[in-house]
Write a protein that holds these residues in place. Structure first.
Motif, PDB file in Angstrom:
ATOM      1  N   UNK A   1       0.805  -0.900  -0.054  1.00  0.00           N
ATOM      2  CA  UNK A   1      -0.384   0.083  -0.086  1.00  0.00           C
ATOM      3  C   UNK A   1       0.835   1.514   0.042  1.00  0.00           C
ATOM      4  N   UNK A   2       2.005   1.370   1.071  1.00  0.00           N
ATOM      5  CA  UNK A   2       2.559   2.495   0.844  1.00  0.00           C
ATOM      6  C   UNK A   2       3.748   2.358   0.111  1.00  0.00           C
ATOM      7  N   UNK A   3       4.199   1.292  -0.043  1.00  0.00           N
ATOM      8  CA  UNK A   3       5.892   1.408  -1.573  1.00  0.00           C
ATOM      9  C   UNK A   3       5.188   0.969  -2.774  1.00  0.00           C
ATOM     10  N   UNK A   4       3.688   0.519  -3.206  1.00  0.00           N
ATOM     11  CA  UNK A   4       3.700  -0.566  -4.053  1.00  0.00           C
ATOM     12  C   UNK A   4       4.147  -1.243  -4.494  1.00  0.00           C
ATOM     13  N   UNK A   5       4.902  -1.953  -3.737  1.00  0.00           N
ATOM     14  CA  UNK A   5       5.646  -3.079  -4.064  1.00  0.00           C
ATOM     15  C   UNK A   5       4.872  -4.182  -4.471  1.00  0.00           C
ATOM     16  N   UNK A   6       5.430  -4.954  -4.888  1.00  0.00           N
ATOM     17  CA  UNK A   6       4.195  -6.297  -5.575  1.00  0.00           C
ATOM     18  C   UNK A   6       4.899  -7.374  -5.558  1.00  0.00           C
ATOM     19  N   UNK A   7       5.189  -7.702  -4.907  1.00  0.00           N
ATOM     20  CA  UNK A   7       6.578  -8.634  -5.426  1.00  0.00           C
ATOM     21  C   UNK A   7       6.341  -9.314  -3.178  1.00  0.00           C
ATOM     22  N   UNK A   8       5.051  -8.696  -2.926  1.00  0.00           N
ATOM     23  CA  UNK A   8       6.090  -9.165  -1.275  1.00  0.00           C
ATOM     24  C   UNK A   8       4.328  -9.604  -0.710  1.00  0.00           C
ATOM     25  N   UNK A   9       4.098 -10.680  -0.326  1.00  0.00           N
ATOM     26  CA  UNK A   9       2.004 -10.432  -0.089  1.00  0.00           C
ATOM     27  C   UNK A   9       2.087 -11.926   1.223  1.00  0.00           C
ATOM     28  N   UNK A  10       1.026 -12.161   1.192  1.00  0.00           N
ATOM     29  CA  UNK A  10       0.484 -12.955   2.549  1.00  0.00           C
ATOM     30  C   UNK A  10      -0.111 -14.493   1.596  1.00  0.00           C
ATOM     31  N   UNK A  11       0.422 -15.530   2.482  1.00  0.00           N
ATOM     32  CA  UNK A  11       0.350 -16.947   1.659  1.00  0.00           C
ATOM     33  C   UNK A  11      -0.355 -17.578   2.812  1.00  0.00           C
ATOM     34  N   UNK A  12      -1.414 -18.618   2.606  1.00  0.00           N
ATOM     35  CA  UNK A  12      -1.649 -19.493   2.959  1.00  0.00           C
ATOM     36  C   UNK A  12      -2.695 -19.035   3.551  1.00  0.00           C
ATOM     37  N   UNK A  13      -3.940 -19.763   4.821  1.00  0.00           N
ATOM     38  CA  UNK A  13      -4.559 -19.169   5.270  1.00  0.00           C
ATOM     39  C   UNK A  13      -4.723 -19.627   6.956  1.00  0.00           C
ATOM     40  N   UNK A  14      -5.472 -19.555   7.523  1.00  0.00           N
ATOM     41  CA  UNK A  14      -5.822 -19.154   8.938  1.00  0.00           C
ATOM     42  C   UNK A  14      -4.378 -19.369   9.529  1.00  0.00           C
ATOM     43  N   UNK A  15      -3.852 -20.171  10.807  1.00  0.00           N
ATOM     44  CA  UNK A  15      -2.815 -19.664  11.653  1.00  0.00           C
ATOM     45  C   UNK A  15      -1.571 -19.973  10.629  1.00  0.00           C
ATOM     46  N   UNK A  16      -2.447 -20.460   9.837  1.00  0.00           N
ATOM     47  CA  UNK A  16      -0.800 -20.843   9.006  1.00  0.00           C
ATOM     48  C   UNK A  16      -0.488 -19.809   7.789  1.00  0.00           C
ATOM     49  N   UNK A  17      -1.250 -18.054   7.993  1.00  0.00           N
ATOM     50  CA  UNK A  17      -0.313 -16.921   7.546  1.00  0.00           C
ATOM     51  C   UNK A  17       1.018 -17.013   6.739  1.00  0.00           C
ATOM     52  N   UNK A  18       1.477 -16.838   5.735  1.00  0.00           N
ATOM     53  CA  UNK A  18       2.651 -16.694   5.543  1.00  0.00           C
ATOM     54  C   UNK A  18       3.252 -15.089   4.809  1.00  0.00           C
ATOM     55  N   UNK A  19       4.081 -14.327   5.934  1.00  0.00           N
ATOM     56  CA  UNK A  19       4.289 -13.473   4.594  1.00  0.00           C
ATOM     57  C   UNK A  19       5.636 -12.959   4.091  1.00  0.00           C
ATOM     58  N   UNK A  20       5.874 -13.242   2.736  1.00  0.00           N
ATOM     59  CA  UNK A  20       6.863 -13.372   2.340  1.00  0.00           C
ATOM     60  C   UNK A  20       6.748 -12.887   0.260  1.00  0.00           C
ATOM     61  N   UNK A  21       7.822 -13.912  -0.520  1.00  0.00           N
ATOM     62  CA  UNK A  21       7.552 -13.911  -1.965  1.00  0.00           C
ATOM     63  C   UNK A  21       6.852 -15.224  -2.612  1.00  0.00           C
ATOM     64  N   UNK A  22       6.617 -15.007  -3.661  1.00  0.00           N
ATOM     65  CA  UNK A  22       5.754 -16.143  -4.161  1.00  0.00           C
ATOM     66  C   UNK A  22       7.357 -17.144  -4.489  1.00  0.00           C
TER      67      UNK A  22
END
Ligand code: SF4
Ligand code: SF4
Ligand code: SF4
Ligand code: SF4
Ligand code: FES
Lengths: 893, 171
Positions: free
Chosen positions: A163-184
């Motif tokens: 949202x702030x930096x406009x980057x596209x290659x960092x995201x949140x993956x997986x679901x529930x208590x497995x969510x993961x913050x990283x790159x694809x």
């Protein structure tokens, strides 16, 4: 100002805020994770619970997330309510069920928001005896280390990155208590603002990898407030030292300049300070023993400078003080700017415009609060990164403010505002020679040759002001958009115009001025910014000294002239032959510099100067703000001192910066105010100086004990009200001399809240820095009318233009391993059509012919480049200096 | 007067008590296992250096006589590049041992550290690191930490689930 009742006491708070920020502004300690002053609230972490009561009679109340609850007149809440406290403690306990036993090996430790909040809520013992969730980490490049087990799912990282930096290659993956913050997939983070993740993430998931290479805890660093030396914006930074090395750079908040964020060049470009390539010993070459003592050096130099046939070359990366001292030593008429004629000419145009007082020179905060922006001919993404980030925020905020006007929604309610705003953006027009990541946000973006961009600017001004001659009818398609751009600017309340000198085109600077002046005449609250190349380009340009080529002429007339070069590599500002010619005409050459380079090789006398980290001084940023940077540590090697101190020593002057400032103000009225940029060296609070070291600085009696078991006497500082120890005033000092952020219970960077008037607002007592370029009360101005001819491609010749690279074009920052790793290889970019016409494809070797010299470069095809333009990267160590802005021949090998 | 005589009498009686002083150094002092004397750096059960360079001992030390620099091996395991204690400053308070999260730094029952030169009281890692687990056998920090530093793979430690499959959305 509404009054709210917190734990049965009334407080006045600001309207339009949420309860969390209001409580923090009042000095209450209320834990939080997902809220951030620059990013607003999302209510994701559930950490900031308080109890809100319906009315005076209500005794049960209800738990709410304080970050999601607006301030209302008469609202009654409790922070210390047992249910609220228990809730906050339980939230931490839940988060901790999965948190690894990592603190001792976690780089966040000691400056960790999660540690602070855990202690604040009182959770101290693990009751949960079951298994912990684990994750694999990813390789994210040379700047950021990833340790995903430590995540508490606050979402700050992706919100910042996307949202702030406009980057596209960092995201949140997986679901529930497995969510993961990283790159694809594993790989280098693409955003040049990725370093901010280390500060945004409240845990140790994202940490500074360059710090990890020589890891030091926050409490062990000797710190001082400083100014980033890598571009003309002058972002405020803290630099931290241990064992004689700079260990890390962190953000120093200044709501008018960089706010909360730094670019990766600024954050990771510090390694040159620790480089092997530093000059550490004064030399007089050609003697039996080159290395000389200070006394020998000074005696030699006094002799050398005595005869009067002497000139000084200042530098855009030397401090105001160093340039001034040099000017004093050689005499004002013998002082030249260490920049080439073209640059000096363009910079003179900029200072003339800004000094006339016709227009406001915009600060970054002004840009952020603008509601329409035009970028004319400057690639700010690469030459002024934080300005690009600011433009991004401005464009988003304009759209948000339109949203919140439509329905009553507090602007801090981030998710809701973004949901409603969808793809709407504030107005941005971006015109440049090459494409920019900002184009994605822009309503209009144009790629054209510099002259055409300038013509477009003139045309926009003509649309705005009927007194100007319009373009002729048969203009090319480019000018078709000028009407729309002019309309958008004229609808704005506060338009901002941005331009700069990197396109090597004077007409662009004039066109930007014309537009701004036309808007001003329409009564708009308009401001202008010109981006310059180096950290003190403005400071040097304001001296009005003649350029380098003028010095060359002078050397031709007088032989045997002694030349003193202060912190500039001549080979980086002039093409090789001219530089050689310069040196062949000099008498003795005296060079002061930080790193060895080709110029220092030519020096007869070489003097080590301090970098920003070992020295005191000031830079003037592109806005015209004089900002002070402080010596972070006193190097063991006492040869490494500021350029201005050496020059004062040669001239027998004094070495007190405060006295020097008084002299600068006397000698050069354009710097009036420099003596008030920061408290004087004698400033004390309750008789105490401000310590550069945190009160738990460790190892004081052991760190140098292997050399000498008795502790050395702490170094005295005559030039700042700061001490090189851990003793001194513990409270909050004036903003200009804050050495680090810390408050009881707040060890992480988030302690900043305590230093601000309100979270996200000004530093208490006002932001540091003094502006010297101010708008006059009754501005008067004229338009420029000399519109350039339209650009037309020539046969067999190309207009050579520079491409600046955020990671790569900086002289100093390229000493950082990570930056060097990510910098581009040399190339030559041509348009598709030009490449096809020459029967060349990507990777073909092209030969650029300039003044009888041939340079071979691999071809890169730039789809959007205008035919007839040739672009090469500027400032890479492997690239020769080329005459940008001139026509060159190119053939395929 | 009476009290003087009583005191002298008591002193006289002490002549017939067992001696508290010993013929040191011929005879050695018996120290309790928890006596806080010489400081050592111990090893984990696998023989690796226990110290992870966390700086907690250094920050706990009231006289600031511990200085170190952390570094890492290729596997990401932290260890001190140098570790220095200035024993001419140490007050043997044991705070460093209490602060240490890995049982690396320990105070052991030995006080025979006297030197003629103060400079010789500056101990480096070579002088401190011993080939033993010291007072706390069996503990290996990296087995219980979340990190993979070459000691155990992610998710194979005590009380750890195997690493999450981030491509799965199943509960
Ligand atoms: S990685 Fe950090 S910032 Fe991102 S969600 Fe996890 S704790 Fe929050
Ligand atoms: S934008 Fe410029 S001044 Fe700011 S951190 Fe980056 S290089 Fe430094
Ligand atoms: S025993 Fe006490 S004084 Fe000695 S090193 Fe440990 S903490 Fe410091
Ligand atoms: S506290 Fe223990 S692990 Fe940490 S640095 Fe000291 S000895 Fe090493
Ligand atoms: S800060 Fe309020 S819910 Fe996260």
């Amino acid at each position: 100002m509404p009054t709210i009742r917190i734990d049965d006491k009334d407080y006045e708070v600001r309207d339009g805020k949420n309860l969390l920020e209001s409580c923090l502004a009042l000095g209450f300690d209320l834990p939080y994770f997902c809220w951030h002053p620059a990013m607003g609230s999302v209510g994701a972490c559930r950490q900031c619970a308080v109890k809100v009561f319906k009315d005076e009679q209500d005794t049960r109340g209800r738990l709410v997330m304080s970050c999601m609850e607006p301030v209302k007149e008469g609202l009654r809440l409790s922070i210390v309510d047992p249910a609220a406290k228990a809730f906050r403690e339980q939230v931490i306990e839940w988060l901790m069920t999965n948190h690894p036993h990592d603190c001792p090996v976690c780089d966040e430790g000691g400056s960790c928001h999660l540690q602070d909040m855990t202690v604040m809520t009182g959770h101290d013992y693990r009751r949960y005896q079951y298994r912990k969730r684990t994750y694999q980490n990813q390789y994210l490049g040379p700047f950021i280390h990833h340790e995903m087990n430590r995540c508490i799912q606050c979402y700050r990282c992706v919100r910042f990155y996307r949202d702030i930096a406009g980057g596209e290659d960092l995201n949140v993956y997986a679901a529930h208590d497995h969510i993961y913050f990283g790159r694809e997939k594993e790989g280098v983070l693409q955003s040049p603002f990725s370093g901010n993740l280390a500060e945004i993430c409240p845990t140790g998931v994202f940490t500074d990898k360059t710090l990890k290479a020589h890891y030091t805890r926050k409490w062990d660093l000797t710190n001082a407030g400083s100014v980033c030396p890598h571009c003309s914006l002058g972002c405020n930074i803290f630099a931290g030292e241990r064992y004689g090395e700079i260990r890390c750079i962190t953000n120093r908040f200044n709501s008018e300049v960089n706010g909360y964020f730094l670019c990766d060049k600024g954050r990771f470009g510090y390694e040159f300070v620790n480089s092997e390539n530093r000059i550490r010993q004064p030399l007089i070459r050609g003697r039996l023993v080159d290395a000389v003592s200070e006394d020998q050096l000074l005696e030699y130099l006094r002799h050398l400078t005595g005869n009067g046939n002497i000139i000084g070359i200042g530098s855009p990366r030397a401090s105001v003080e160093t340039n001034f001292s040099l000017m004093q030593l050689v005499g004002i008429d013998n002082f030249y700017q260490g920049v080439n004629e073209d640059t000096a000419f363009l910079q003179k145009r900029v200072t003339d415009i800004l000094e006339s007082g016709t227009l406001r020179s915009n600060s970054l905060r002004d840009i952020e609060s603008s509601d329409a922006i035009l970028v004319l001919g400057e690639d700010i993404w690469n030459t002024a990164p934080i300005m690009a980030l600011t433009v991004r925020q401005s464009v988003m905020k304009t759209a948000f403010s339109q949203t919140v006007q439509q329905i009553s929604l507090p602007s801090w309610n981030d998710i809701a505002v973004r949901e409603l705003t969808q793809e709407a953006r504030g107005y941005l027009a971006n015109a440049g020679t090459s494409g920019s990541p900002l184009d994605k946000l822009a309503t209009h973006h144009v790629q054209a040759a510099p002259d055409d961009i300038a013509r477009m600017g003139y045309a926009i001004a003509a649309h705005l002001d009927p007194s100007l001659p319009p373009l002729s009818k048969q203009e090319n398609e480019l000018t078709a958009r000028t009407g729309e751009i002019a309309l958008a600017l004229s609808l704005a309340r506060k338009p901002a115009i941005i331009s700069g000198i990197s396109a090597c085109n004077e007409a662009i600077l004039k066109a930007a001025y014309n537009i701004a002046w036309a808007l001003k005449r329409m009564g708009k609250e308009v401001g202008i910014s010109y981006v310059l190349p180096e950290c003190n380009s403005m400071g040097l340009a304001l001296t009005k000294a003649p350029s380098f080529e003028k010095a060359l002429g002078r050397l031709e007339r007088n032989t045997g002239t002694t030349v003193i070069v202060a912190e500039q590599d001549i080979y980086r500002c002039l093409p090789e032959e001219q530089a050689e010619m310069f040196f062949s005409k000099c008498g003795k050459i005296v060079v002061l510099d930080v790193l060895h380079n080709r110029t220092t090789e030519r020096a007869h006398v070489l003097i080590p100067s301090a970098s920003f980290a070992e020295g005191d001084g000031s830079f003037v940023n592109n806005e015209g703000r004089i900002q002070r940077f402080y010596k972070v540590y006193a190097p063991e090697n006492n040869n490494v001192i500021e350029g201005w101190k050496w020059l004062e020593r040669i001239g027998g002057g004094n070495e007190r910066i405060d006295q020097l400032h008084t002299m600068i103000e006397k000698g050069l009225s354009q710097f009036a105010g420099i003596s008030t940029e920061a408290p004087a060296a004698g400033f004390r609070i309750h008789g105490e100086a401000v310590p550069r070291e945190p009160h738990r600085y460790s190892g004081r009696t052991a760190m140098w004990a292997h050399l000498q078991v008795s502790e050395p006497k702490p170094h005295q500082d005559n030039n700042a009200p700061l001490s090189f120890t851990m003793e001194g005033y513990k409270g909050i000092p004036p903003a200009a001399i804050i050495p680090f952020y810390w408050a009881p219970g707040w060890n992480s960077v988030q302690a900043l809240n305590k230093y601000q008037e309100i979270p996200g607002g000004k530093l208490t007592g006002g932001n540091p820095g003094v502006r010297v370029l101010n708008e006059s009360a009754e501005p008067r101005g004229d338009f420029f009318t000399d519109m350039p001819e339209a650009f037309s491609a020539r046969r067999g010749r190309w207009l050579l233009l520079p491409a600046y690279h955020l990671l790569g074009s900086g002289e100093m920052s390229m000493e950082s391993r990570g930056i060097a790793e990510l910098s581009p290889e040399p190339y030559l970019a041509l348009s598709m059509q030009d490449a096809v016409a020459m029967n060349a494809t990507t990777g073909s070797t092209m030969v650029v012919q300039i003044m009888g010299k041939a340079y071979s470069l691999p071809l890169k095809i730039a789809e959007t480049l205008t035919d007839g333009l040739a672009v090469v990267p500027a400032g890479l160590p492997a690239m020769p200096v080329l005459p940008f802005g001139s026509w060159v021949e190119i053939v395929k090998k | 007067m009476l009290s003087h005589i009583r005191t002298m009498w008591l002193v006289f009686l002490h002549l017939f008590r067992k001696k508290a002083t010993i013929e040191y150094p011929e005879e050695k002092v018996k120290l309790h296992p928890r006596y806080k004397g010489r400081i050592v750096l111990t090893r984990d059960p696998d023989g690796g250096e226990r110290c992870v360079g966390c700086y907690l001992c250094a920050v706990a030390c009231p006289v600031d006589c511990i200085a170190l620099q952390a570094t890492e091996d290729e596997q990401g395991r932290r260890y001190p590049e140098f570790f220095r204690i200035n024993f001419s400053r140490c007050i043997f308070c044991g705070y460093c041992e209490e602060a240490c999260p890995t049982y690396a730094i320990q105070l052991i029952p030995d006080f025979e550290m006297a030197e003629y030169r103060r400079q010789d009281l500056v101990f480096e890692k070579e002088d401190l690191l011993i080939n033993s687990q010291g007072k706390y056998p069996g503990y290996n920090y990296y087995k219980v930490a979340g990190m993979d530093a070459g000691v155990k793979a992610k998710g194979t430690g005590k009380n750890e689930d195997p690493p999450v499959d981030i491509h799965s959305l199943l509960p």
